[in-house]
Scaffold this motif. Structure first.
Motif, PDB file in Angstrom:
ATOM      1  N   ALA A  39       0.817  -1.213   0.000  1.00  0.00           N
ATOM      2  CA  ALA A  39       0.000   0.000   0.000  1.00  0.00           C
ATOM      3  C   ALA A  39       0.857   1.271   0.000  1.00  0.00           C
ATOM      4  O   ALA A  39       0.319   2.379   0.026  1.00  0.00           O
ATOM      5  CB  ALA A  39      -0.926  -0.001   1.206  1.00  0.00           C
ATOM      6  N   GLY A  40       2.181   1.094  -0.016  1.00  0.00           N
ATOM      7  CA  GLY A  40       3.078   2.242  -0.119  1.00  0.00           C
ATOM      8  C   GLY A  40       3.684   2.699   1.189  1.00  0.00           C
ATOM      9  O   GLY A  40       4.335   3.751   1.232  1.00  0.00           O
ATOM     10  N   VAL A  41       3.510   1.935   2.252  1.00  0.00           N
ATOM     11  CA  VAL A  41       4.046   2.316   3.559  1.00  0.00           C
ATOM     12  C   VAL A  41       5.447   1.750   3.734  1.00  0.00           C
ATOM     13  O   VAL A  41       5.667   0.550   3.542  1.00  0.00           O
ATOM     14  CB  VAL A  41       3.129   1.816   4.690  1.00  0.00           C
ATOM     15  N   ASP A  42       6.392   2.615   4.075  1.00  0.00           N
ATOM     16  CA  ASP A  42       7.755   2.196   4.405  1.00  0.00           C
ATOM     17  C   ASP A  42       7.821   2.032   5.922  1.00  0.00           C
ATOM     18  O   ASP A  42       7.927   3.020   6.664  1.00  0.00           O
ATOM     19  CB  ASP A  42       8.753   3.253   3.924  1.00  0.00           C
ATOM     20  N   LEU A  43       7.741   0.799   6.387  1.00  0.00           N
ATOM     21  CA  LEU A  43       7.667   0.546   7.828  1.00  0.00           C
ATOM     22  C   LEU A  43       8.948   0.961   8.551  1.00  0.00           C
ATOM     23  O   LEU A  43       8.895   1.432   9.685  1.00  0.00           O
ATOM     24  CB  LEU A  43       7.369  -0.922   8.085  1.00  0.00           C
ATOM     25  N   ASP A  44      10.091   0.788   7.897  1.00  0.00           N
ATOM     26  CA  ASP A  44      11.352   1.158   8.549  1.00  0.00           C
ATOM     27  C   ASP A  44      11.443   2.674   8.709  1.00  0.00           C
ATOM     28  O   ASP A  44      11.861   3.172   9.760  1.00  0.00           O
ATOM     29  CB  ASP A  44      12.537   0.636   7.749  1.00  0.00           C
ATOM     30  N   ALA A  45      11.053   3.414   7.672  1.00  0.00           N
ATOM     31  CA  ALA A  45      11.060   4.878   7.758  1.00  0.00           C
ATOM     32  C   ALA A  45      10.054   5.358   8.795  1.00  0.00           C
ATOM     33  O   ALA A  45      10.322   6.303   9.552  1.00  0.00           O
ATOM     34  CB  ALA A  45      10.742   5.489   6.396  1.00  0.00           C
ATOM     35  N   ALA A  46       8.904   4.694   8.855  1.00  0.00           N
ATOM     36  CA  ALA A  46       7.910   5.045   9.863  1.00  0.00           C
ATOM     37  C   ALA A  46       8.472   4.836  11.268  1.00  0.00           C
ATOM     38  O   ALA A  46       8.239   5.649  12.178  1.00  0.00           O
ATOM     39  CB  ALA A  46       6.648   4.212   9.672  1.00  0.00           C
ATOM     40  N   GLY A  47       9.241   3.758  11.436  1.00  0.00           N
ATOM     41  CA  GLY A  47       9.851   3.490  12.732  1.00  0.00           C
ATOM     42  C   GLY A  47      10.820   4.582  13.152  1.00  0.00           C
ATOM     43  O   GLY A  47      10.860   4.978  14.324  1.00  0.00           O
ATOM     44  N   GLU A  48      11.606   5.079  12.200  1.00  0.00           N
ATOM     45  CA  GLU A  48      12.543   6.162  12.508  1.00  0.00           C
ATOM     46  C   GLU A  48      11.796   7.437  12.896  1.00  0.00           C
ATOM     47  O   GLU A  48      12.182   8.139  13.838  1.00  0.00           O
ATOM     48  CB  GLU A  48      13.462   6.419  11.318  1.00  0.00           C
ATOM     49  N   LYS A  49      10.726   7.753  12.170  1.00  0.00           N
ATOM     50  CA  LYS A  49       9.923   8.942  12.493  1.00  0.00           C
ATOM     51  C   LYS A  49       9.288   8.814  13.869  1.00  0.00           C
ATOM     52  O   LYS A  49       9.309   9.755  14.670  1.00  0.00           O
ATOM     53  CB  LYS A  49       8.841   9.165  11.436  1.00  0.00           C
ATOM     54  N   LEU A  50       8.723   7.649  14.147  1.00  0.00           N
ATOM     55  CA  LEU A  50       8.059   7.445  15.434  1.00  0.00           C
ATOM     56  C   LEU A  50       9.054   7.538  16.587  1.00  0.00           C
ATOM     57  O   LEU A  50       8.724   8.075  17.651  1.00  0.00           O
ATOM     58  CB  LEU A  50       7.346   6.089  15.439  1.00  0.00           C
ATOM     59  N   ALA A 101      11.829   9.338  16.612  1.00  0.00           N
ATOM     60  CA  ALA A 101      12.151  10.760  16.754  1.00  0.00           C
ATOM     61  C   ALA A 101      11.012  11.511  17.437  1.00  0.00           C
ATOM     62  O   ALA A 101      11.243  12.358  18.315  1.00  0.00           O
ATOM     63  CB  ALA A 101      12.452  11.370  15.386  1.00  0.00           C
ATOM     64  N   ASP A 102       9.784  11.200  17.054  1.00  0.00           N
ATOM     65  CA  ASP A 102       8.629  11.848  17.679  1.00  0.00           C
ATOM     66  C   ASP A 102       8.531  11.482  19.158  1.00  0.00           C
ATOM     67  O   ASP A 102       8.210  12.331  20.001  1.00  0.00           O
ATOM     68  CB  ASP A 102       7.336  11.433  16.972  1.00  0.00           C
ATOM     69  N   GLY A 103       8.803  10.209  19.478  1.00  0.00           N
ATOM     70  CA  GLY A 103       8.758   9.776  20.870  1.00  0.00           C
ATOM     71  C   GLY A 103       9.813  10.463  21.718  1.00  0.00           C
ATOM     72  O   GLY A 103       9.552  10.860  22.863  1.00  0.00           O
ATOM     73  N   LEU A 104      11.000  10.614  21.148  1.00  0.00           N
ATOM     74  CA  LEU A 104      12.064  11.328  21.858  1.00  0.00           C
ATOM     75  C   LEU A 104      11.665  12.772  22.133  1.00  0.00           C
ATOM     76  O   LEU A 104      11.932  13.311  23.209  1.00  0.00           O
ATOM     77  CB  LEU A 104      13.358  11.289  21.051  1.00  0.00           C
ATOM     78  N   LYS A 105      11.009  13.398  21.161  1.00  0.00           N
ATOM     79  CA  LYS A 105      10.565  14.794  21.338  1.00  0.00           C
ATOM     80  C   LYS A 105       9.545  14.888  22.477  1.00  0.00           C
ATOM     81  O   LYS A 105       9.614  15.810  23.314  1.00  0.00           O
ATOM     82  CB  LYS A 105       9.950  15.297  20.031  1.00  0.00           C
ATOM     83  N   LEU A 106       8.627  13.935  22.541  1.00  0.00           N
ATOM     84  CA  LEU A 106       7.640  13.937  23.622  1.00  0.00           C
ATOM     85  C   LEU A 106       8.311  13.782  24.983  1.00  0.00           C
ATOM     86  O   LEU A 106       7.965  14.482  25.950  1.00  0.00           O
ATOM     87  CB  LEU A 106       6.625  12.812  23.414  1.00  0.00           C
ATOM     88  N   PHE A 107       9.286  12.869  25.075  1.00  0.00           N
ATOM     89  CA  PHE A 107       9.985  12.672  26.342  1.00  0.00           C
ATOM     90  C   PHE A 107      10.868  13.878  26.677  1.00  0.00           C
ATOM     91  O   PHE A 107      11.003  14.248  27.846  1.00  0.00           O
ATOM     92  CB  PHE A 107      10.822  11.394  26.293  1.00  0.00           C
ATOM     93  N   ASP A 108      11.474  14.493  25.644  1.00  0.00           N
ATOM     94  CA  ASP A 108      12.257  15.709  25.851  1.00  0.00           C
ATOM     95  C   ASP A 108      11.389  16.806  26.447  1.00  0.00           C
ATOM     96  O   ASP A 108      11.783  17.483  27.405  1.00  0.00           O
ATOM     97  CB  ASP A 108      12.833  16.196  24.514  1.00  0.00           C
ATOM     98  N   ASP A 109      10.222  16.991  25.865  1.00  0.00           N
ATOM     99  CA  ASP A 109       9.316  18.038  26.340  1.00  0.00           C
ATOM    100  C   ASP A 109       8.891  17.766  27.783  1.00  0.00           C
ATOM    101  O   ASP A 109       8.825  18.687  28.611  1.00  0.00           O
ATOM    102  CB  ASP A 109       8.082  18.125  25.440  1.00  0.00           C
ATOM    103  N   ALA A 110       8.582  16.510  28.079  1.00  0.00           N
ATOM    104  CA  ALA A 110       8.185  16.154  29.442  1.00  0.00           C
ATOM    105  C   ALA A 110       9.339  16.377  30.426  1.00  0.00           C
ATOM    106  O   ALA A 110       9.127  16.839  31.558  1.00  0.00           O
ATOM    107  CB  ALA A 110       7.716  14.707  29.493  1.00  0.00           C
ATOM    108  N   PHE A 111      10.558  16.046  29.987  1.00  0.00           N
ATOM    109  CA  PHE A 111      11.707  16.231  30.871  1.00  0.00           C
ATOM    110  C   PHE A 111      11.980  17.713  31.096  1.00  0.00           C
ATOM    111  O   PHE A 111      12.305  18.129  32.217  1.00  0.00           O
ATOM    112  CB  PHE A 111      12.939  15.544  30.275  1.00  0.00           C
TER     113      PHE A 111
END
Length: 353
Positions: free
Chosen positions: A322-333, A335-345
């Motif tokens: 369907a056009g989804v790059d699961l590995d690229a999605a994993g890298e984005k997720l 990075a996004d998760g780190l940003k959320l934890f950074d903000d919380a910290f």
């Protein structure tokens, strides 16, 4: 036996994704351990921000810490939460002993600001490990390239690690590579392996939240579970096969997959989707309070994780088609998760500044 206890015979352990002084002082954590079979606790900056901001039990200690102008905001934060980790470790110590050190762990995360700093991660992990000073503590490190390198070193040193923010199969494989390399190095050093415990925290609901808008309706809400099943198949290849046999004979434990981010974000899906679908031997599921309560109320315990493996691999192929790059999605997720934890910290440090 309640519904949560009914999971235990299938070889999975349920951990609580929450910690506060209120939870400990009220006796609620002890009740969860006794009644629900909770076998571990995880924490993160967002959890401790909520606890410190809302629990009056922290305020007197925080005022005293702020009076010491020689302490940094981070040092004050650690001084507040390390006693909570120690208290939770002590509550779980009997389980740690009776399970021959297989269960009863409590995770404390290094600063997410160190996510790309190997030396800084190592220094923080060693400091927290020494500060908690409990054999059933577990230091939580994000699975960035720097974090994975630090994880290998810490495994060699005998530090228990929960390596977190995993969102793809390549990320999981890289973590297992580091764990095995660290164990091999420790074994070559002539040091014991039997009491080292590590888990690999694979995040679920965020995967579906990101990918569902890119997928046809028939595939929505299914990718995270399918990826988890694929990771579990790979786990068995790596840890229950020839590759790990010599280390296992020397006393080493496999690095279990831990299902994280198991609170369902899409209200159209079952509120126990990421628990019911992934019950299997040699795994952990860490659940927030609401998911724990939901499963206690209406969850069904069954051996689901190893079932329908062919369907899981077929679905992943359809997702890719369907056009989804699961590995690229994993890298984005990640990075996004780190940003959320950074903000919380950052918010945490504002509380303790």
């Amino acid at each position: 036996m309640n519904r949560l206890q009914a999971i235990l015979p299938f070889g999975q352990r349920i951990w609580l994704d929450n910690l506060s002084r209120e939870l400990i002082a009220s006796g609620e954590l002890a009740r969860l351990i006794a009644d629900d079979g909770i076998a571990g606790v995880t924490s993160n900056p967002a959890i401790f921000y909520k606890a410190i901001a809302s629990d009056a039990r922290y305020q007197s200690d925080l005022a005293q810490l702020k009076a010491d102008t020689g302490l940094s905001a981070e040092a004050r934060y650690e001084a507040l939460v390390v006693p909570d980790i120690q208290a939770a470790c002590d509550l779980l110590a009997p389980l740690y002993e009776t399970s021959a050190t297989a269960d009863g762990y409590v995770s404390l995360e290094v600063s997410p600001q160190l996510a790309h700093d190997e030396a800084g991660t190592l220094a923080a992990a060693r400091r927290l490990w020494a500060g908690v000073a409990r054999p059933n503590a577990m230091i939580k490190i994000p699975a960035t390239a720097a974090g994975i390198r630090a994880f290998e070193v810490l495994t060699r040193e005998g530090v228990n690690v929960n390596i977190t923010l995993l969102f793809s199969l390549p990320q999981v494989n890289a973590v297992w590579d580091a764990y095995i390399a660290g164990l091999k190095a420790r074994h070559a050093d002539g040091k014991p392996l039997a009491h080292i415990k590590a888990v690999a925290s694979f995040f679920l609901s965020r995967v579906d939240s990101l990918l569902d808008p890119q997928l046809p309706a028939a595939l929505q809400g299914k990718t995270a579970v399918a990826m988890s099943k694929a990771a579990y198949a790979r786990y068995h290849e790596r840890f229950n096969g020839e590759e790990f046999a010599a280390l296992k004979a020397a006393g080493a434990r496999a690095q279990y997959l831990l299902w994280a981010s198991t609170g369902t974000k899409n209200k159209a899906y079952s509120d126990v989707l990421y628990v019911e679908s992934l019950i299997g031997d040699e795994t952990v599921n860490t659940t927030p309070d609401a998911t724990l309560a939901a499963f206690r109320d209406h969850g069904v315990a069954a051996a689901t994780l190893a079932a329908d493996m062919d369907d899981a691999f077929r679905l992943l192929a359809e997702v890719k088609a369907a056009g989804v790059d699961l590995d690229a999605a994993g890298e984005k997720l990640q990075a996004d998760g780190l940003k959320l934890f950074d903000d919380a910290f950052d918010a945490l440090l504002q509380l303790t500044a």
